[in-house]
Design an enzyme around this catalytic site. Sequence first.
Site, PDB file in Angstrom:
ATOM      1  N   CYS A 192      -2.538  33.739   9.437  1.00 43.27           N
ATOM      2  CA  CYS A 192      -2.405  34.352  10.756  1.00 43.27           C
ATOM      3  C   CYS A 192      -2.228  33.297  11.849  1.00 43.27           C
ATOM      4  O   CYS A 192      -3.122  33.063  12.666  1.00 43.27           O
ATOM      5  CB  CYS A 192      -3.618  35.216  11.035  1.00 43.27           C
ATOM      6  SG  CYS A 192      -3.838  36.421   9.731  1.00 43.27           S
ATOM      7  N   TYR A 210       4.003  18.159  11.426  1.00 42.07           N
ATOM      8  CA  TYR A 210       4.979  17.117  11.785  1.00 42.07           C
ATOM      9  C   TYR A 210       6.382  17.676  11.969  1.00 42.07           C
ATOM     10  O   TYR A 210       7.331  16.895  12.063  1.00 42.07           O
ATOM     11  CB  TYR A 210       5.087  16.063  10.669  1.00 42.07           C
ATOM     12  CG  TYR A 210       3.807  15.474  10.166  1.00 42.07           C
ATOM     13  CD1 TYR A 210       3.007  14.676  10.996  1.00 42.07           C
ATOM     14  CD2 TYR A 210       3.403  15.659   8.851  1.00 42.07           C
ATOM     15  CE1 TYR A 210       1.855  14.098  10.499  1.00 42.07           C
ATOM     16  CE2 TYR A 210       2.245  15.086   8.355  1.00 42.07           C
ATOM     17  CZ  TYR A 210       1.474  14.313   9.187  1.00 42.07           C
ATOM     18  OH  TYR A 210       0.341  13.737   8.704  1.00 42.07           O
ATOM     19  N   GLU A 219       0.837  -1.205   0.000  1.00 42.53           N
ATOM     20  CA  GLU A 219       0.000   0.000   0.000  1.00 42.53           C
ATOM     21  C   GLU A 219       0.874   1.258   0.000  1.00 42.53           C
ATOM     22  O   GLU A 219       0.795   2.079   0.911  1.00 42.53           O
ATOM     23  CB  GLU A 219      -0.889   0.020   1.252  1.00 42.53           C
ATOM     24  CG  GLU A 219      -1.782  -1.192   1.442  1.00 42.53           C
ATOM     25  CD  GLU A 219      -2.462  -1.234   2.820  1.00 42.53           C
ATOM     26  OE1 GLU A 219      -2.153  -0.386   3.690  1.00 42.53           O
ATOM     27  OE2 GLU A 219      -3.293  -2.119   3.016  1.00 42.53           O
ATOM     28  N   PRO A 220       1.738   1.434  -0.984  1.00 40.80           N
ATOM     29  CA  PRO A 220       2.645   2.582  -0.939  1.00 40.80           C
ATOM     30  C   PRO A 220       1.963   3.895  -1.308  1.00 40.80           C
ATOM     31  O   PRO A 220       1.126   3.932  -2.216  1.00 40.80           O
ATOM     32  CB  PRO A 220       3.693   2.226  -2.003  1.00 40.80           C
ATOM     33  CG  PRO A 220       2.968   1.368  -2.980  1.00 40.80           C
ATOM     34  CD  PRO A 220       1.925   0.614  -2.196  1.00 40.80           C
ATOM     35  N   GLY A 221       2.295   4.932  -0.605  1.00 41.36           N
ATOM     36  CA  GLY A 221       1.798   6.267  -0.929  1.00 41.36           C
ATOM     37  C   GLY A 221       2.966   7.195  -1.205  1.00 41.36           C
ATOM     38  O   GLY A 221       3.333   7.441  -2.354  1.00 41.36           O
ATOM     39  N   ARG A 222       3.579   7.649  -0.124  1.00 49.81           N
ATOM     40  CA  ARG A 222       4.664   8.630  -0.205  1.00 49.81           C
ATOM     41  C   ARG A 222       5.795   8.216  -1.158  1.00 49.81           C
ATOM     42  O   ARG A 222       6.326   9.045  -1.890  1.00 49.81           O
ATOM     43  CB  ARG A 222       5.243   8.845   1.196  1.00 49.81           C
ATOM     44  CG  ARG A 222       6.227   9.981   1.309  1.00 49.81           C
ATOM     45  CD  ARG A 222       6.932   9.935   2.671  1.00 49.81           C
ATOM     46  NE  ARG A 222       6.020   9.695   3.767  1.00 49.81           N
ATOM     47  CZ  ARG A 222       5.429  10.653   4.473  1.00 49.81           C
ATOM     48  NH1 ARG A 222       5.691  11.906   4.223  1.00 49.81           N
ATOM     49  NH2 ARG A 222       4.594  10.341   5.448  1.00 49.81           N
ATOM     50  N   TYR A 260       0.918  14.041   0.567  1.00 51.50           N
ATOM     51  CA  TYR A 260       0.387  14.713   1.764  1.00 51.50           C
ATOM     52  C   TYR A 260       0.584  16.218   1.696  1.00 51.50           C
ATOM     53  O   TYR A 260       0.776  16.885   2.702  1.00 51.50           O
ATOM     54  CB  TYR A 260       1.001  14.116   3.046  1.00 51.50           C
ATOM     55  CG  TYR A 260       0.857  12.603   3.086  1.00 51.50           C
ATOM     56  CD1 TYR A 260      -0.395  12.030   3.280  1.00 51.50           C
ATOM     57  CD2 TYR A 260       1.940  11.762   2.868  1.00 51.50           C
ATOM     58  CE1 TYR A 260      -0.556  10.650   3.268  1.00 51.50           C
ATOM     59  CE2 TYR A 260       1.794  10.386   2.852  1.00 51.50           C
ATOM     60  CZ  TYR A 260       0.550   9.830   3.050  1.00 51.50           C
ATOM     61  OH  TYR A 260       0.398   8.472   3.033  1.00 51.50           O
TER      62      TYR A 260
HETATM   63  C1  LIG Z   1      -1.405   6.230   4.808  1.00 55.87           C
HETATM   64  C2  LIG Z   1      -1.491   4.786   4.624  1.00 55.87           C
HETATM   65  C3  LIG Z   1      -0.661   4.148   3.697  1.00 55.87           C
HETATM   66  C4  LIG Z   1       0.395   4.853   2.895  1.00 55.87           C
HETATM   67  O1  LIG Z   1       1.498   5.209   3.670  1.00 55.87           O
HETATM   68  P1  LIG Z   1       2.814   5.819   3.015  1.00 55.87           P
HETATM   69  O2  LIG Z   1       3.689   6.101   4.153  1.00 55.87           O
HETATM   70  O3  LIG Z   1       2.400   7.075   2.303  1.00 55.87           O
HETATM   71  O4  LIG Z   1       3.369   4.808   2.086  1.00 55.87           O
HETATM   72  C5  LIG Z   1      -0.844   2.780   3.516  1.00 55.87           C
HETATM   73  N1  LIG Z   1      -1.763   2.084   4.221  1.00 55.87           N
HETATM   74  C6  LIG Z   1      -2.558   2.667   5.132  1.00 55.87           C
HETATM   75  C7  LIG Z   1      -3.547   1.858   5.859  1.00 55.87           C
HETATM   76  C8  LIG Z   1      -2.451   4.035   5.366  1.00 55.87           C
HETATM   77  O5  LIG Z   1      -3.231   4.608   6.284  1.00 55.87           O
END
Ligand SMILES: *Cc1c(COP(=O)(O)O)cnc(C)c1O
Length: 427
Positions: free
Chosen positions: A355, A329, A286-289, A383
């Site tokens: 502000c 963060y 589940e990669p995002g970043r 993000y």
């Molecule tokens: C946010 C999230 C991700 C993605 O995380 P990254 O650090 O962006 O890779 C994957 N799985 C779940 C359940 C998340 O909440």
Amino acid sequence: MPHFSYEDGVLYAEHTPLTDIAEQFGTPTYVYSKAALTENYSAYADACRKYGRGESGALICYSVKSNSNLAVLNLLQQCGSGFDIVSGGELLRVLAAGGSASKVIFSGVGKTADEMRLALSHNILCFNVESIPELHRLNEIAGQMGKPAPVSLRINPNVDAKTHPYISTGLKENKFGIAYEEALATYRIAAVLPHIRVVGIDCHIGSQLLDDAPLLEALDKLIELIDALEQEGIAIHHLDIGGGIGIPYEGGDSVPVGDYLARLFAKIDEWRRLKHGASPIQVMFEPGRSITGNAGVLLTEIQYLKHGAEKNFAIVDAAMNDLIRPAMYDAWHQVLPVIQHKIPAETYDVVGPVCESSDWLARERALAIEQGDLLAIMSTGAYGMTMASNYNTRGRAAEVMIDGVNVHLIRKRESPSELFASESIPG
Ligand SMILES: *Cc1c(COP(=O)(O)O)cnc(C)c1O
């Protein structure tokens, strides 16, 4: 290959000077590189192929919440990606972008009944369930709809991801997941609920992990659980290790995705080999970043330089409402001048017009800049826009995607009148 780099003192996105983007679309604007997005996705897909995982052996489910623009989702869908969503809204986005619900997994601790109905009606691949009450609600709704719900339990392996406390999710004290000690008991409940079909196991221990050791430790714990479940006759068809690989915001290194996947697949292969005759297990990510983070920059214009007794400020037209990571963060983003001047550098805090004292984007940076200059806040593809707000009645930034010399506006700047269009005055 760096997709944001200088040519003759001007910062480019692929083959397009960022000065052109500012001229055409104004500032603040998020700028994404199509090549960077594709390359980052391919790091996962190529490693899956290299280690013998074809279509059914592995599934990359891009985490929509890191950057949910339809153009980004559509591009990744074309690359073959599935999607990890955390709301009904994200499901509708994925579908609007041409994504297939059959590759969607639904994470999150607070799924509402409506969201469950929506997801079931579209036949998503799997619900990542995070608690026993959620399991019961899903069972009930699936029963009403006459559709069994495919379920994976999100297990909290109690592994320290050693990242910022706000983005660490795998420790006991987090709200996420089912405690490791309660995993077996919860699976036993799931296995007998009539409208739940147990298909997998998952975890997500945190975000911005620069090292894969905690992820591999989490994998070991999931493997132990899968073995215990199989002994009880509960079959697990997929193992989802979550997202979490970080990016080097401050230079330095993060673990290369290919290396992480090599180690992960090696462990899984060894485990399956020792279990003679064990059927292959599908592996999910589940990669995002790690896909979107370094594929985007936030382009902003300096409004004023303010030289004080203690500090100098570069006041820019982007703010915490556009990019909240520094305020939230304490995140560090590199700041680059779009045009390199040959003037002496001074130390500045880069701040926005909002502000709040927490409205800063970068602190104590040596910058050779003048009023009116453009700055690029680097590695803001994840993000950034998805966490943007309208605080101070500021319209959200425009978003553009660069493809070589081609520039596509993928979200137009929000106008102030749009911001209050759904409000009304009583009477
Ligand atoms: C946010 C999230 C991700 C993605 O995380 P990254 O650090 O962006 O890779 C994957 N799985 C779940 C359940 C998340 O909440």
